[in-house]
Scaffold this motif. Structure first.
Motif, PDB file in Angstrom:
ATOM      1  N   MET A   3     -44.712 -13.477  75.497  1.00 45.09           N
ATOM      2  CA  MET A   3     -45.642 -12.397  75.818  1.00 45.09           C
ATOM      3  C   MET A   3     -45.265 -11.109  75.099  1.00 45.09           C
ATOM      4  N   ASP A   4     -43.969 -10.866  74.916  1.00 39.93           N
ATOM      5  CA  ASP A   4     -43.542  -9.704  74.139  1.00 39.93           C
ATOM      6  C   ASP A   4     -44.024  -9.825  72.700  1.00 39.93           C
ATOM      7  N   ARG A   5     -43.865 -10.987  72.132  1.00 40.69           N
ATOM      8  CA  ARG A   5     -44.297 -11.211  70.752  1.00 40.69           C
ATOM      9  C   ARG A   5     -45.805 -10.999  70.620  1.00 40.69           C
ATOM     10  N   ILE A   6     -46.551 -11.472  71.591  1.00 42.88           N
ATOM     11  CA  ILE A   6     -48.001 -11.278  71.564  1.00 42.88           C
ATOM     12  C   ILE A   6     -48.342  -9.793  71.627  1.00 42.88           C
ATOM     13  N   THR A   7     -47.619  -9.049  72.469  1.00 39.93           N
ATOM     14  CA  THR A   7     -47.850  -7.608  72.583  1.00 39.93           C
ATOM     15  C   THR A   7     -47.594  -6.905  71.262  1.00 39.93           C
ATOM     16  N   ILE A   8     -46.502  -7.229  70.616  1.00 42.81           N
ATOM     17  CA  ILE A   8     -46.165  -6.612  69.327  1.00 42.81           C
ATOM     18  C   ILE A   8     -47.200  -6.978  68.270  1.00 42.81           C
ATOM     19  N   GLU A   9     -47.575  -8.233  68.213  1.00 46.65           N
ATOM     20  CA  GLU A   9     -48.545  -8.671  67.207  1.00 46.65           C
ATOM     21  C   GLU A   9     -49.936  -8.102  67.475  1.00 46.65           C
ATOM     22  N   THR A  10     -50.239  -7.800  68.734  1.00 44.35           N
ATOM     23  CA  THR A  10     -51.502  -7.124  69.043  1.00 44.35           C
ATOM     24  C   THR A  10     -51.507  -5.716  68.463  1.00 44.35           C
ATOM     25  N   GLY A  11     -50.362  -5.013  68.590  1.00 44.02           N
ATOM     26  CA  GLY A  11     -50.252  -3.690  67.971  1.00 44.02           C
ATOM     27  C   GLY A  11     -50.436  -3.754  66.466  1.00 44.02           C
ATOM     28  N   MET A  12     -49.895  -4.798  65.843  1.00 44.10           N
ATOM     29  CA  MET A  12     -50.088  -4.995  64.408  1.00 44.10           C
ATOM     30  C   MET A  12     -51.558  -5.241  64.079  1.00 44.10           C
ATOM     31  N   LEU A  13     -52.193  -6.099  64.876  1.00 44.29           N
ATOM     32  CA  LEU A  13     -53.588  -6.450  64.630  1.00 44.29           C
ATOM     33  C   LEU A  13     -54.508  -5.248  64.775  1.00 44.29           C
ATOM     34  N   ASP A  14     -54.193  -4.352  65.708  1.00 48.40           N
ATOM     35  CA  ASP A  14     -55.015  -3.157  65.897  1.00 48.40           C
ATOM     36  C   ASP A  14     -55.053  -2.303  64.633  1.00 48.40           C
ATOM     37  N   ILE A  15     -53.991  -2.366  63.840  1.00 50.75           N
ATOM     38  CA  ILE A  15     -53.959  -1.645  62.562  1.00 50.75           C
ATOM     39  C   ILE A  15     -54.547  -2.496  61.449  1.00 50.75           C
ATOM     40  N   SER A  16     -54.126  -3.748  61.357  1.00 51.30           N
ATOM     41  CA  SER A  16     -54.530  -4.601  60.239  1.00 51.30           C
ATOM     42  C   SER A  16     -56.024  -4.917  60.233  1.00 51.30           C
ATOM     43  N   SER A  17     -56.630  -4.983  61.423  1.00 47.92           N
ATOM     44  CA  SER A  17     -58.031  -5.373  61.496  1.00 47.92           C
ATOM     45  C   SER A  17     -58.975  -4.312  60.940  1.00 47.92           C
ATOM     46  N   ALA A  18     -58.493  -3.066  60.791  1.00 50.61           N
ATOM     47  CA  ALA A  18     -59.372  -1.981  60.362  1.00 50.61           C
ATOM     48  C   ALA A  18     -58.856  -1.233  59.141  1.00 50.61           C
ATOM     49  N   THR A  19     -57.785  -1.720  58.517  1.00 50.97           N
ATOM     50  CA  THR A  19     -57.210  -1.062  57.343  1.00 50.97           C
ATOM     51  C   THR A  19     -56.825  -2.115  56.305  1.00 50.97           C
ATOM     52  N   CYS A  20     -56.382  -1.649  55.151  1.00 52.70           N
ATOM     53  CA  CYS A  20     -55.906  -2.573  54.115  1.00 52.70           C
ATOM     54  C   CYS A  20     -54.436  -2.906  54.306  1.00 52.70           C
ATOM     55  N   VAL A  21     -53.816  -2.366  55.364  1.00 57.04           N
ATOM     56  CA  VAL A  21     -52.415  -2.666  55.668  1.00 57.04           C
ATOM     57  C   VAL A  21     -52.352  -3.962  56.468  1.00 57.04           C
ATOM     58  N   GLY A  55     -39.412  -2.070  78.524  1.00 60.14           N
ATOM     59  CA  GLY A  55     -39.834  -0.673  78.560  1.00 60.14           C
ATOM     60  C   GLY A  55     -40.819  -0.253  77.498  1.00 60.14           C
ATOM     61  N   CYS A  56     -40.807  -0.928  76.349  1.00 58.00           N
ATOM     62  CA  CYS A  56     -41.697  -0.543  75.242  1.00 58.00           C
ATOM     63  C   CYS A  56     -42.817  -1.550  75.024  1.00 58.00           C
ATOM     64  N   MET A  57     -43.002  -2.464  75.974  1.00 61.31           N
ATOM     65  CA  MET A  57     -43.917  -3.562  75.740  1.00 61.31           C
ATOM     66  C   MET A  57     -45.368  -3.231  76.099  1.00 61.31           C
ATOM     67  N   TRP A  58     -45.940  -2.325  75.305  1.00 65.37           N
ATOM     68  CA  TRP A  58     -47.363  -2.042  75.288  1.00 65.37           C
ATOM     69  C   TRP A  58     -47.806  -2.120  73.832  1.00 65.37           C
ATOM     70  N   SER A  59     -48.963  -2.686  73.579  1.00 69.18           N
ATOM     71  CA  SER A  59     -49.413  -2.819  72.192  1.00 69.18           C
ATOM     72  C   SER A  59     -49.593  -1.461  71.542  1.00 69.18           C
ATOM     73  N   GLY A  60     -49.996  -0.442  72.327  1.00 70.79           N
ATOM     74  CA  GLY A  60     -50.145   0.897  71.769  1.00 70.79           C
ATOM     75  C   GLY A  60     -48.816   1.522  71.396  1.00 70.79           C
ATOM     76  N   VAL A  61     -47.753   1.193  72.146  1.00 73.03           N
ATOM     77  CA  VAL A  61     -46.417   1.672  71.798  1.00 73.03           C
ATOM     78  C   VAL A  61     -45.966   1.010  70.495  1.00 73.03           C
ATOM     79  N   ALA A  62     -46.248  -0.284  70.362  1.00 74.46           N
ATOM     80  CA  ALA A  62     -45.925  -0.975  69.112  1.00 74.46           C
ATOM     81  C   ALA A  62     -46.679  -0.335  67.947  1.00 74.46           C
ATOM     82  N   ALA A  63     -47.972  -0.039  68.144  1.00 76.79           N
ATOM     83  CA  ALA A  63     -48.766   0.593  67.085  1.00 76.79           C
ATOM     84  C   ALA A  63     -48.215   1.962  66.724  1.00 76.79           C
ATOM     85  N   HIS A  64     -47.759   2.712  67.728  1.00 78.13           N
ATOM     86  CA  HIS A  64     -47.154   4.037  67.493  1.00 78.13           C
ATOM     87  C   HIS A  64     -45.950   3.920  66.555  1.00 78.13           C
ATOM     88  N   GLN A  65     -45.041   3.000  66.865  1.00 75.42           N
ATOM     89  CA  GLN A  65     -43.853   2.850  66.023  1.00 75.42           C
ATOM     90  C   GLN A  65     -44.204   2.287  64.653  1.00 75.42           C
TER      91      GLN A  65
END
Length: 250
Positions: free
Chosen positions: A82-100, A139-149
């Protein structure tokens, strides 16, 4: 009781992204660590860590011939599924709308090494080699926190550090402990011709680093504008990434 449980849990997990929670008040500031952090969650790396903007090619992740910016990563095996899914969701929130595009590392020399260390923190921009990005579990397991970092790792500082911030917010220095005031420094930044964004995932909350529970940031001209969220990148956050990395069609 729920708010009390959340607060205590976050203290114990050394939460390091101060942001207002509209229901439960404010989250605690980061704990003291043995390595230098700027603004609570940006790790310094020699002279590179002294920079406050990331506009040079040496700081940005390189663009491939196909027009995409591939950011290789490794996620530590210490994380549960579930942690991995949270982190990858933060990644997807960026990748789905950018060229990154965040991609699992194979042999690339420069990559993000995502680990559960103490707190939530990152280097600024690409530093080269194995680049640690800490997302402590739970403590940091929110997708938005992952996106922030991840945005720090892409080269973005906090929104309230912008050179034009005094037109949009007031800093209440009297409510900030003296040893925490460096976290509210203003820098000469390139704002990429974008409007100040109270809803940025990179913005501090109203009570960030508060000494006595009073607000440390007040928006202008409307003092009741919500500030600081960790749900995910705002539309302006996405726009900034596309400008910085010259994403073209995005």
């Amino acid at each position: 009781m729920l708010c009390v449980g959340i607060f205590v849990g976050l203290v114990l997990e050394s939460w390091s992204l101060p942001v207002q929670h509209e229901t439960c008040g404010y989250l605690p500031p980061p704990v003291t660590r043995d390595f230098p952090l700027r603004e609570g969650d940006i790790l310094k790396a020699g002279s590179h860590g002294a920079q406050v903007t990331c506009l040079a090619d040496s700081c940005r992740w390189p663009k491939a011939v196909d027009g995409f910016v591939y950011v290789p990563y490794i996620i530590s095996r210490q994380y549960e599924d579930m942690d991995r899914i949270t982190i990858e969701t933060g990644m997807l929130d960026i990748s789905s709308a950018t060229c990154v595009k965040f991609v699992p590392r194979t042999h690339e020399p420069n990559f993000l090494n995502i680990e559960s260390r103490t707190g939530c923190w990152s280097y600024l921009g690409m530093t080269g080699g194995s680049q640690t990005l800490s997302l402590q579990s739970p403590g940091c397991m929110w997708s938005g926190v992952a996106a922030h970092q991840l945005m720090h790792a892409l080269g973005f500082v906090h929104e309230q550090s912008r050179s034009d911030r005094d037109y949009h917010i007031s800093i209440l220095w009297e409510n900030i402990p003296e040893d925490q005031r460096d976290n509210f420094r203003k820098y000469e930044t390139n704002n990429l011709n974008t409007a100040y964004d109270y809803s940025s995932v990179m913005h501090y909350g109203r009570y960030a680093f508060s000494e006595d529970g009073g607000p440390t940031i007040i928006p202008k001209p409307d003092p009741y504008i919500p500030m600081g969220q960790r749900d995910g990148p705002s539309l302006t956050d996405i726009h900034k990434i596309n400008i910085l990395y010259n994403c073209g069609r995005y």
